[in-house]
Design a protein around this motif. Structure first.
Motif, short mmCIF file in Angstrom:
data_model
loop_
_atom_site.label_atom_id
_atom_site.label_comp_id
_atom_site.label_asym_id
_atom_site.label_seq_id
_atom_site.Cartn_x
_atom_site.Cartn_y
_atom_site.Cartn_z
N GLN A 196 40.49 33.76 63.65
CA GLN A 196 39.07 33.59 63.96
C GLN A 196 38.54 34.85 64.64
N VAL A 197 37.38 35.28 64.21
CA VAL A 197 36.75 36.46 64.78
C VAL A 197 35.34 36.08 65.21
N GLN A 198 34.98 36.45 66.40
CA GLN A 198 33.61 36.27 66.87
C GLN A 198 32.96 37.64 66.99
N LEU A 199 31.73 37.72 66.53
CA LEU A 199 30.99 38.98 66.51
C LEU A 199 29.71 38.84 67.32
N VAL A 200 29.44 39.84 68.14
CA VAL A 200 28.23 39.84 68.95
C VAL A 200 27.54 41.18 68.81
N GLU A 201 26.32 41.14 68.25
CA GLU A 201 25.55 42.37 68.09
C GLU A 201 24.71 42.65 69.33
N SER A 202 24.40 43.92 69.53
CA SER A 202 23.51 44.34 70.60
C SER A 202 22.88 45.66 70.21
N GLY A 203 21.85 46.06 70.97
CA GLY A 203 21.25 47.36 70.75
C GLY A 203 19.93 47.35 70.01
N GLY A 204 19.51 46.16 69.57
CA GLY A 204 18.22 46.10 68.89
C GLY A 204 17.06 46.30 69.86
N GLY A 205 15.87 46.45 69.29
CA GLY A 205 14.70 46.63 70.13
C GLY A 205 13.53 47.15 69.33
N LEU A 206 12.54 47.62 70.07
CA LEU A 206 11.32 48.17 69.48
C LEU A 206 11.37 49.68 69.54
N VAL A 207 11.09 50.32 68.43
CA VAL A 207 11.12 51.78 68.37
C VAL A 207 10.00 52.25 67.45
N ALA A 213 8.27 54.63 64.57
CA ALA A 213 8.71 55.24 63.31
C ALA A 213 9.19 56.66 63.57
N GLY A 214 10.32 56.99 62.95
CA GLY A 214 10.92 58.30 63.15
C GLY A 214 11.97 58.32 64.24
N GLY A 215 12.02 57.25 65.01
CA GLY A 215 12.98 57.17 66.10
C GLY A 215 14.35 56.71 65.66
N SER A 216 15.22 56.51 66.64
CA SER A 216 16.61 56.13 66.37
C SER A 216 17.02 54.96 67.24
N LEU A 217 17.96 54.20 66.74
CA LEU A 217 18.61 53.14 67.50
C LEU A 217 20.08 53.11 67.08
N ARG A 218 20.93 52.67 67.99
CA ARG A 218 22.31 52.43 67.64
C ARG A 218 22.65 50.98 67.95
N LEU A 219 23.02 50.26 66.92
CA LEU A 219 23.45 48.88 67.09
C LEU A 219 24.97 48.85 67.29
N SER A 220 25.39 47.92 68.11
CA SER A 220 26.82 47.71 68.33
C SER A 220 27.17 46.29 67.92
N CYS A 221 28.40 46.13 67.49
CA CYS A 221 28.91 44.81 67.13
C CYS A 221 30.31 44.71 67.73
N ALA A 222 30.42 43.90 68.78
CA ALA A 222 31.69 43.72 69.45
C ALA A 222 32.42 42.52 68.86
N ALA A 223 33.68 42.71 68.56
CA ALA A 223 34.47 41.67 67.92
C ALA A 223 35.58 41.19 68.84
N SER A 224 35.83 39.91 68.79
CA SER A 224 36.97 39.35 69.49
C SER A 224 38.15 39.30 68.52
N GLY A 225 39.33 39.12 69.05
CA GLY A 225 40.48 38.98 68.17
C GLY A 225 41.28 40.26 68.06
N ARG A 226 42.58 40.08 67.84
CA ARG A 226 43.48 41.22 67.82
C ARG A 226 43.56 41.90 66.47
N THR A 227 42.96 41.31 65.44
CA THR A 227 43.09 41.85 64.09
C THR A 227 41.84 42.57 63.62
N PHE A 228 41.01 42.98 64.56
CA PHE A 228 39.75 43.64 64.20
C PHE A 228 39.97 44.79 63.25
N SER A 229 41.01 45.58 63.47
CA SER A 229 41.23 46.78 62.68
C SER A 229 41.57 46.48 61.22
N SER A 230 41.87 45.23 60.91
CA SER A 230 42.22 44.88 59.55
C SER A 230 41.03 44.38 58.74
#
Length: 128
Positions: A1-12, A14-31
């Motif tokens: 089982q993997v749980q995913l949590v996104e963050s980093g969204g918002g209002l920007v 036009a022409g700007g930048s954002l970086r979204l992150s997605c943090a995963a639980s579980g030891r097999t993320f790399s697979s």
């Protein structure tokens, strides 16, 4: 089982930048292959991009190619979506997703049903 949590969204602007992150639980993320999708109001969920489980392959939708970049940090169990040169049409809820399937052809990850786990989404709004 993997749980995913996104963050980093918002209002920007036009022409700007954002970086979204997605943090995963579980030891097999790399697979897992990690994908990003987005859904604008009244529209279907669309593929944005995917990074293969080994980090060697990426695929992006034509609409974001050259502007968005997916990366991963397996030590932090996190995948990122760097979004540059944002446009109002990029406005949507962005979702990360994990696929346990190891396809040799990365285009197999275009379909949402190839992914077993999804985050709750994060809103990105780009003003003109």
């Amino acid at each position: 089982q993997v749980q995913l949590v996104e963050s980093g969204g918002g209002l920007v602007q036009a022409g700007g930048s954002l970086r979204l992150s997605c943090a995963a639980s579980g030891r097999t993320f790399s697979s897992y292959a990690m994908g990003w999708f987005r859904q604008a109001p009244g529209k279907e969920r669309d593929f944005v991009g995917v990074l293969s489980w080994n980090g060697r392959s990426t695929l992006y939708a034509d609409s974001v190619k050259g502007r968005f970049t997916i990366s991963r940090d397996n030590a932090k169990n996190t995948v990122y979506l760097q979004m540059n040169s944002l446009k109002p049409e990029d406005t949507a809820v962005y979702y990360c997703a994990a696929s346990p399937r190891r396809y040799s052809t990365i285009s197999y990850y275009l379909r949402a049903d190839e992914y077993a786990y999804w985050g709750q989404g994060t809103q990105v709004t780009v003003s003109s």
